[in-house]
Design a protein around this motif. Structure first.
Motif, PDB file in Angstrom:
ATOM      1  N   TRP A  26       0.812  -1.214   0.000  1.00 36.22           N
ATOM      2  CA  TRP A  26       0.000   0.000   0.000  1.00 36.22           C
ATOM      3  C   TRP A  26       0.850   1.269   0.000  1.00 36.22           C
ATOM      4  CZ3 TRP A  26      -4.478   0.034  -1.951  1.00 36.22           C
ATOM      5  CH2 TRP A  26      -5.257  -1.118  -1.925  1.00 36.22           C
ATOM      6  N   TYR A  29       1.297   1.917  -3.620  1.00 34.18           N
ATOM      7  CA  TYR A  29       0.043   2.432  -4.167  1.00 34.18           C
ATOM      8  C   TYR A  29      -0.154   3.889  -3.758  1.00 34.18           C
ATOM      9  CZ  TYR A  29      -4.950   3.141  -4.891  1.00 34.18           C
ATOM     10  OH  TYR A  29      -6.158   3.648  -5.282  1.00 34.18           O
ATOM     11  N   ASN A  30       0.047   4.161  -2.473  1.00 35.09           N
ATOM     12  CA  ASN A  30      -0.145   5.527  -1.980  1.00 35.09           C
ATOM     13  C   ASN A  30       0.804   6.516  -2.652  1.00 35.09           C
ATOM     14  OD1 ASN A  30      -2.093   4.456  -0.309  1.00 35.09           O
ATOM     15  ND2 ASN A  30      -0.974   4.792   1.597  1.00 35.09           N
ATOM     16  N   ASN A  33      -0.361   7.462  -5.990  1.00 39.52           N
ATOM     17  CA  ASN A  33      -1.620   8.209  -5.988  1.00 39.52           C
ATOM     18  C   ASN A  33      -1.594   9.450  -5.102  1.00 39.52           C
ATOM     19  OD1 ASN A  33      -3.735   6.554  -7.615  1.00 39.52           O
ATOM     20  ND2 ASN A  33      -2.505   5.057  -6.504  1.00 39.52           N
ATOM     21  N   SER A  34      -0.393   9.885  -4.701  1.00 42.86           N
ATOM     22  CA  SER A  34      -0.208  11.095  -3.879  1.00 42.86           C
ATOM     23  C   SER A  34      -0.976  11.030  -2.563  1.00 42.86           C
ATOM     24  CB  SER A  34      -0.615  12.343  -4.655  1.00 42.86           C
ATOM     25  OG  SER A  34       0.163  12.483  -5.808  1.00 42.86           O
ATOM     26  N   ILE A  35      -0.993   9.844  -1.951  1.00 42.95           N
ATOM     27  CA  ILE A  35      -1.677   9.653  -0.669  1.00 42.95           C
ATOM     28  C   ILE A  35      -0.639   9.531   0.438  1.00 42.95           C
ATOM     29  CG2 ILE A  35      -3.139   8.078   0.674  1.00 42.95           C
ATOM     30  CD1 ILE A  35      -4.476   7.290  -1.995  1.00 42.95           C
ATOM     31  N   GLY A  52      -4.866  13.250   0.779  1.00 36.54           N
ATOM     32  CA  GLY A  52      -4.525  13.323  -0.632  1.00 36.54           C
ATOM     33  C   GLY A  52      -5.701  13.776  -1.466  1.00 36.54           C
ATOM     34  N   ASP A  55     -10.766  12.045  -4.697  1.00 34.17           N
ATOM     35  CA  ASP A  55     -11.176  10.849  -5.439  1.00 34.17           C
ATOM     36  C   ASP A  55     -10.302   9.647  -5.066  1.00 34.17           C
ATOM     37  OD1 ASP A  55     -13.163  12.318  -6.648  1.00 34.17           O
ATOM     38  OD2 ASP A  55     -12.098  12.553  -8.550  1.00 34.17           O
ATOM     39  N   ALA A  56      -9.003   9.872  -4.912  1.00 31.19           N
ATOM     40  CA  ALA A  56      -8.087   8.782  -4.558  1.00 31.19           C
ATOM     41  C   ALA A  56      -8.357   8.284  -3.140  1.00 31.19           C
ATOM     42  CB  ALA A  56      -6.636   9.249  -4.698  1.00 31.19           C
ATOM     43  N   ALA A  59     -11.676   6.292  -3.151  1.00 32.04           N
ATOM     44  CA  ALA A  59     -11.487   4.991  -3.801  1.00 32.04           C
ATOM     45  C   ALA A  59     -10.727   4.033  -2.877  1.00 32.04           C
ATOM     46  CB  ALA A  59     -10.746   5.163  -5.129  1.00 32.04           C
ATOM     47  N   LEU A  60      -9.691   4.541  -2.228  1.00 28.03           N
ATOM     48  CA  LEU A  60      -8.921   3.703  -1.310  1.00 28.03           C
ATOM     49  C   LEU A  60      -9.784   3.268  -0.130  1.00 28.03           C
ATOM     50  CD1 LEU A  60      -6.386   2.322  -0.326  1.00 28.03           C
ATOM     51  CD2 LEU A  60      -5.563   4.541   0.503  1.00 28.03           C
ATOM     52  N   THR A  90       4.076   7.959   3.086  1.00 28.61           N
ATOM     53  CA  THR A  90       3.046   7.335   2.259  1.00 28.61           C
ATOM     54  C   THR A  90       2.174   6.434   3.125  1.00 28.61           C
ATOM     55  OG1 THR A  90       4.590   5.583   1.622  1.00 28.61           O
ATOM     56  CG2 THR A  90       4.305   7.444   0.087  1.00 28.61           C
TER      57      THR A  90
END
Length: 145
Positions: A26, A29-30, A33-35, A52, A55-56, A59-60, A90
């Motif tokens: 993760w 992934y983060n 996706n700039s999380i 972040g 939308d991201a 979705a997460l 992250t």
């Protein structure tokens, strides 16, 4: 930008090594996706803050909510933000355990949590509530130590 904090109970079948593998996945992934954020585990409880693009984050969270390794997943705070509380992470990971801790060790744990919450500079409501929830979980066991 957007922030969301949730709590859940994991199924208890996850061991530390499995959690570390999940976190590695993760984090990648983060990053893509700039999380950013932080995951805390305590007994079978999880508390996580995500920051972040809205939308991201949504979705997460939907992925997390449908993961059968969790149940009783619920959001306790979400809001638009101007600044991240965990800009460098992250996914920071904070596994908390009381095993083997006496009263003195428990007090050190509480002090370390307080220091961490100040260190991360909770810059928005969701970050403040994230740390408050962690402190509530720890305090709920104070009488048993």
């Amino acid at each position: 930008m957007y922030s969301l904090s949730y709590e859940s109970i994991h199924n208890g079948q996850l061991r530390e090594v499995e959690i570390e593998k999940i976190i590695t996945k993760w984090r990648e992934y983060n990053k893509a996706n700039s999380i950013t954020g932080c995951l805390m585990t305590y007994k079978h409880k999880c508390i996580q803050i995500l920051e972040g693009p809205k939308d991201a984050i949504k979705a997460l969270y939907n992925t997390i909510e449908s993961d059968n390794r969790h149940h009783n997943t619920s959001i306790f705070s979400e809001n638009p933000i101007d600044e991240r509380a965990f800009p460098e992470f992250t996914m920071a990971y904070l596994p908390i355990t009381l095993e083997g801790k006496d009263k003195s060790g428990f007090q050190r744990l509480k002090m370390n949590i307080a220091i961490l919450s100040d260190f991360t500079n909770p810059v928005h409501t969701t970050a403040v509530l994230f740390w408050k929830k962690i402190k509530e979980y720890i305090d709920s066991d104070a009488a048993s130590i």
